[in-house]
Design a protein around this motif. Structure first.
Motif, mmCIF file in Angstrom:
data_model
loop_
_atom_site.group_PDB
_atom_site.id
_atom_site.type_symbol
_atom_site.label_atom_id
_atom_site.label_comp_id
_atom_site.label_asym_id
_atom_site.label_seq_id
_atom_site.Cartn_x
_atom_site.Cartn_y
_atom_site.Cartn_z
ATOM 1 N N ALA A 1 0.829 -1.205 0.000
ATOM 2 C CA ALA A 1 0.000 0.000 0.000
ATOM 3 C C ALA A 1 0.863 1.255 0.000
ATOM 4 N N GLU A 2 2.026 1.191 0.652
ATOM 5 C CA GLU A 2 2.893 2.374 0.713
ATOM 6 C C GLU A 2 3.690 2.511 -0.581
ATOM 7 N N GLY A 3 3.754 1.457 -1.343
ATOM 8 C CA GLY A 3 4.563 1.474 -2.552
ATOM 9 C C GLY A 3 3.799 1.995 -3.745
ATOM 10 N N ILE A 4 3.319 1.082 -4.566
ATOM 11 C CA ILE A 4 2.714 1.464 -5.831
ATOM 12 C C ILE A 4 1.414 2.241 -5.630
ATOM 13 N N ARG A 5 0.662 1.899 -4.585
ATOM 14 C CA ARG A 5 -0.611 2.590 -4.371
ATOM 15 C C ARG A 5 -0.373 4.064 -4.074
ATOM 16 N N ALA A 6 0.632 4.307 -3.234
ATOM 17 C CA ALA A 6 0.954 5.699 -2.895
ATOM 18 C C ALA A 6 1.384 6.459 -4.145
ATOM 19 N N ALA A 7 2.189 5.794 -4.989
ATOM 20 C CA ALA A 7 2.658 6.450 -6.213
ATOM 21 C C ALA A 7 1.491 6.795 -7.129
ATOM 22 N N ILE A 8 0.575 5.848 -7.289
ATOM 23 C CA ILE A 8 -0.583 6.084 -8.163
ATOM 24 C C ILE A 8 -1.417 7.244 -7.616
ATOM 25 N N LEU A 9 -1.685 7.210 -6.314
ATOM 26 C CA LEU A 9 -2.527 8.243 -5.728
ATOM 27 C C LEU A 9 -1.876 9.619 -5.812
ATOM 28 N N LEU A 10 -0.549 9.627 -5.616
ATOM 29 C CA LEU A 10 0.168 10.897 -5.686
ATOM 30 C C LEU A 10 0.054 11.488 -7.086
ATOM 31 N N LYS A 11 0.352 10.670 -8.091
ATOM 32 C CA LYS A 11 0.311 11.155 -9.470
ATOM 33 C C LYS A 11 -1.112 11.497 -9.877
ATOM 34 N N LYS A 12 -2.047 10.753 -9.332
ATOM 35 C CA LYS A 12 -3.439 11.023 -9.673
ATOM 36 C C LYS A 12 -3.862 12.381 -9.130
ATOM 37 N N SER A 13 -3.383 12.689 -7.937
ATOM 38 C CA SER A 13 -3.760 13.970 -7.341
ATOM 39 C C SER A 13 -3.095 15.131 -8.064
ATOM 40 N N GLN A 14 -1.984 14.824 -8.762
ATOM 41 C CA GLN A 14 -1.288 15.893 -9.487
ATOM 42 C C GLN A 14 -1.758 16.017 -10.937
ATOM 43 N N ALA A 15 -2.653 15.143 -11.355
ATOM 44 C CA ALA A 15 -3.089 15.165 -12.757
ATOM 45 C C ALA A 15 -3.796 16.471 -13.090
ATOM 46 N N LEU A 16 -3.500 16.968 -14.288
ATOM 47 C CA LEU A 16 -4.102 18.241 -14.698
ATOM 48 C C LEU A 16 -5.607 18.087 -14.895
ATOM 49 N N THR A 17 -5.976 17.054 -15.619
ATOM 50 C CA THR A 17 -7.397 16.802 -15.832
ATOM 51 C C THR A 17 -7.713 15.416 -15.265
ATOM 52 N N PRO A 18 -8.181 15.371 -14.043
ATOM 53 C CA PRO A 18 -8.391 14.085 -13.363
ATOM 54 C C PRO A 18 -9.330 13.145 -14.119
ATOM 55 N N GLU A 19 -10.260 13.721 -14.922
ATOM 56 C CA GLU A 19 -11.195 12.817 -15.619
ATOM 57 C C GLU A 19 -10.495 12.025 -16.724
ATOM 58 N N ASN A 20 -9.307 12.507 -17.141
ATOM 59 C CA ASN A 20 -8.547 11.761 -18.146
ATOM 60 C C ASN A 20 -7.485 10.869 -17.534
ATOM 61 N N TRP A 21 -7.489 10.780 -16.231
ATOM 62 C CA TRP A 21 -6.456 9.993 -15.549
ATOM 63 C C TRP A 21 -6.432 8.548 -16.070
ATOM 64 N N THR A 22 -5.286 8.140 -16.589
ATOM 65 C CA THR A 22 -5.161 6.810 -17.186
ATOM 66 C C THR A 22 -3.940 6.107 -16.621
ATOM 67 N N VAL A 23 -4.109 4.850 -16.337
ATOM 68 C CA VAL A 23 -2.976 4.054 -15.885
ATOM 69 C C VAL A 23 -2.642 3.056 -16.981
ATOM 70 N N ILE A 24 -1.379 3.029 -17.367
ATOM 71 C CA ILE A 24 -0.952 2.090 -18.395
ATOM 72 C C ILE A 24 -0.146 0.997 -17.710
ATOM 73 N N ILE A 25 -0.617 -0.222 -17.839
ATOM 74 C CA ILE A 25 0.030 -1.352 -17.172
ATOM 75 C C ILE A 25 0.797 -2.150 -18.214
ATOM 76 N N LYS A 26 2.073 -2.332 -17.980
ATOM 77 C CA LYS A 26 2.888 -3.055 -18.948
ATOM 78 C C LYS A 26 3.581 -4.233 -18.280
ATOM 79 N N PRO A 27 2.981 -5.407 -18.370
ATOM 80 C CA PRO A 27 3.630 -6.573 -17.762
ATOM 81 C C PRO A 27 4.782 -7.048 -18.643
#
Lengths: 185, 197
Positions: A111-137
């Motif tokens: 929870a402190e790792g990737i979740r925190a990173a996602i939430l941080l970047k999400k909160s900094q997004a210019l247009t939150p409605e376009n917030w997209t996560v690209i997952i590359k396995p």
């Protein structure tokens, strides 16, 4: 036994009395058995149903990735997560063509790792409605890694997500990061 | 004349009613529970926070084990016979009614269609010994898609569940999603365990 023993009071004249058997069978052990079986059945039937998670893949486009239509999303509204080997995970926020080794931040699935990173970047997004996560396995990652990340999408409320393949630039960055030679196609 | 002493009984509780209740409940639970059919392959699914339960019917299940082999199963036993019939007719497998009945006892199938008839005829002990090769899904043979499409044609509105072992390397899943995507199958239900936080 289901009978309450009552001490015979008085009449202590030393005679041994034969206890009279009543004609009814004692049902207590039968009840015990019944409830024991019920308990067993309840226990064995509860954990059988798995649950499901919806997942949709994009429509197939047979063109090579370079020619496919790119939906233009501002970099600040995205985060790209690379799932690596041995449960390692990296994220970056850069235009695809400019990704280098130094842009990959290693974190973990906690929870402190990737979740925190996602939430941080999400909160900094210019247009939150376009917030997209690209997952590359990567090819070394496991199915568990992918499901874990999809789970994080649900937790962090990231509706828009895409599971796509690593591209050449990212591969170079990723394999350099983990100190392995880039596999040749 | 000495008065006749009434015999003193302790208060006895009648257990008969209690027993009735217990067995009534027991009967109910036995009737209401459905036994899991023997799993062909043991798969340890990853966990997630999703709390949506898998639908009872109209769903087919593709299982991927650790070695990347694919299996096909129909979770609802009452739909297995129709599916087997449809598959047999579609691809001329020549399953007899007897064999279709036997098919309904299988939770999962891990053999290509060509070998299905022979596999169904085996008894349980022999089946356990068979080295399952899985249902092919590669560039030369996309048989798994035929299985899924047959199921979709037999039951309208059918969903595809994907049950992968947590330790499965991602490429075998990627292969599945890619090939299914080419066949215009884009919606999946991923099977997971409930996360215990």
């Amino acid at each position: 036994m289901a009978e309450v023993q009552v001490k015979e009071s008085g009449g202590g004249d030393g005679k041994v009395r034969v206890k009279k058997k009543s004609g009814k069978p004692d049902m207590t052990p039968m009840v015990d058995l019944g409830f024991l079986l019920i308990t067993f059945f309840i226990y064995t039937t509860t954990f059988s149903k798995p649950n499901i998670m919806g997942f949709a893949t994009p429509k197939k486009d047979d063109k090579p990735p370079e020619e496919q239509e790119q939906v233009d999303i501002k970099v600040s509204n995205t985060i790209t997560i690379i799932l690596g080997e041995d449960d390692r995970v990296f994220w970056y926020q850069k235009p695809l063509k400019e990704v280098t080794v130094d842009d990959l931040h290693e974190t973990d699935y906690s929870a402190e790792g990737i979740r925190a990173a996602i939430l941080l970047k999400k909160s900094q997004a210019l247009t939150p409605e376009n917030w997209t996560v690209i997952i590359k396995p990567s090819d070394e990652s496991t199915w568990k890694n992918t499901v874990d990340i999809l789970d994080e999408m649900a937790i962090t409320d990231s509706e828009k997500k895409a599971v796509v393949d690593l591209q050449k630039v990212e591969k170079e960055a990723y394999y350099t990061k983990i100190g392995k030679p880039v596999p040749t196609e | 004349m000495a008065a006749v002493k009434p015999k003193r009984h302790g208060p006895a509780m009648d257990m008969t009613a209690m027993c009735d209740v217990a067995f009534l409940l027991l009967t109910f639970f036995i009737m209401a529970s459905s036994f899991k059919s023997e799993e062909t392959v043991s798969v340890n699914t990853p966990s997630s926070i999703s709390d949506e339960l898998i639908p009872e019917t109209d769903i087919c299940m593709v299982t991927i084990d650790q070695n990347g082999k694919y299996y096909f199963g129909v979770p609802d036993p009452s739909q297995r016979d129709d599916f087997a019939k449809a598959l047999s007719d579609e691809y001329n497998l020549g399953l007899s009614d007897q064999e279709i009945i036997k098919f309904t006892s299988l939770a999962e199938v891990g053999v290509p269609m060509k070998q299905l008839k022979g596999y169904v005829d085996l008894n349980e002990a022999q089946r356990a010994k068979v080295e399952l090769e899985g249902i092919p899904l590669d560039s030369t043979n996309l048989e798994l898609i035929d299985w899924v499409k047959t199921f979709g044609a037999t039951f309208s509105g059918a969903k595809i569940a994907v049950r992968g072992d947590g330790a499965t390397p991602y490429p075998s899943l990627k292969n599945l999603f890619d090939e299914f995507g080419k066949a215009d199958l884009n919606k999946f239900q991923l099977i997971t365990k409930t996360e215990k936080e």
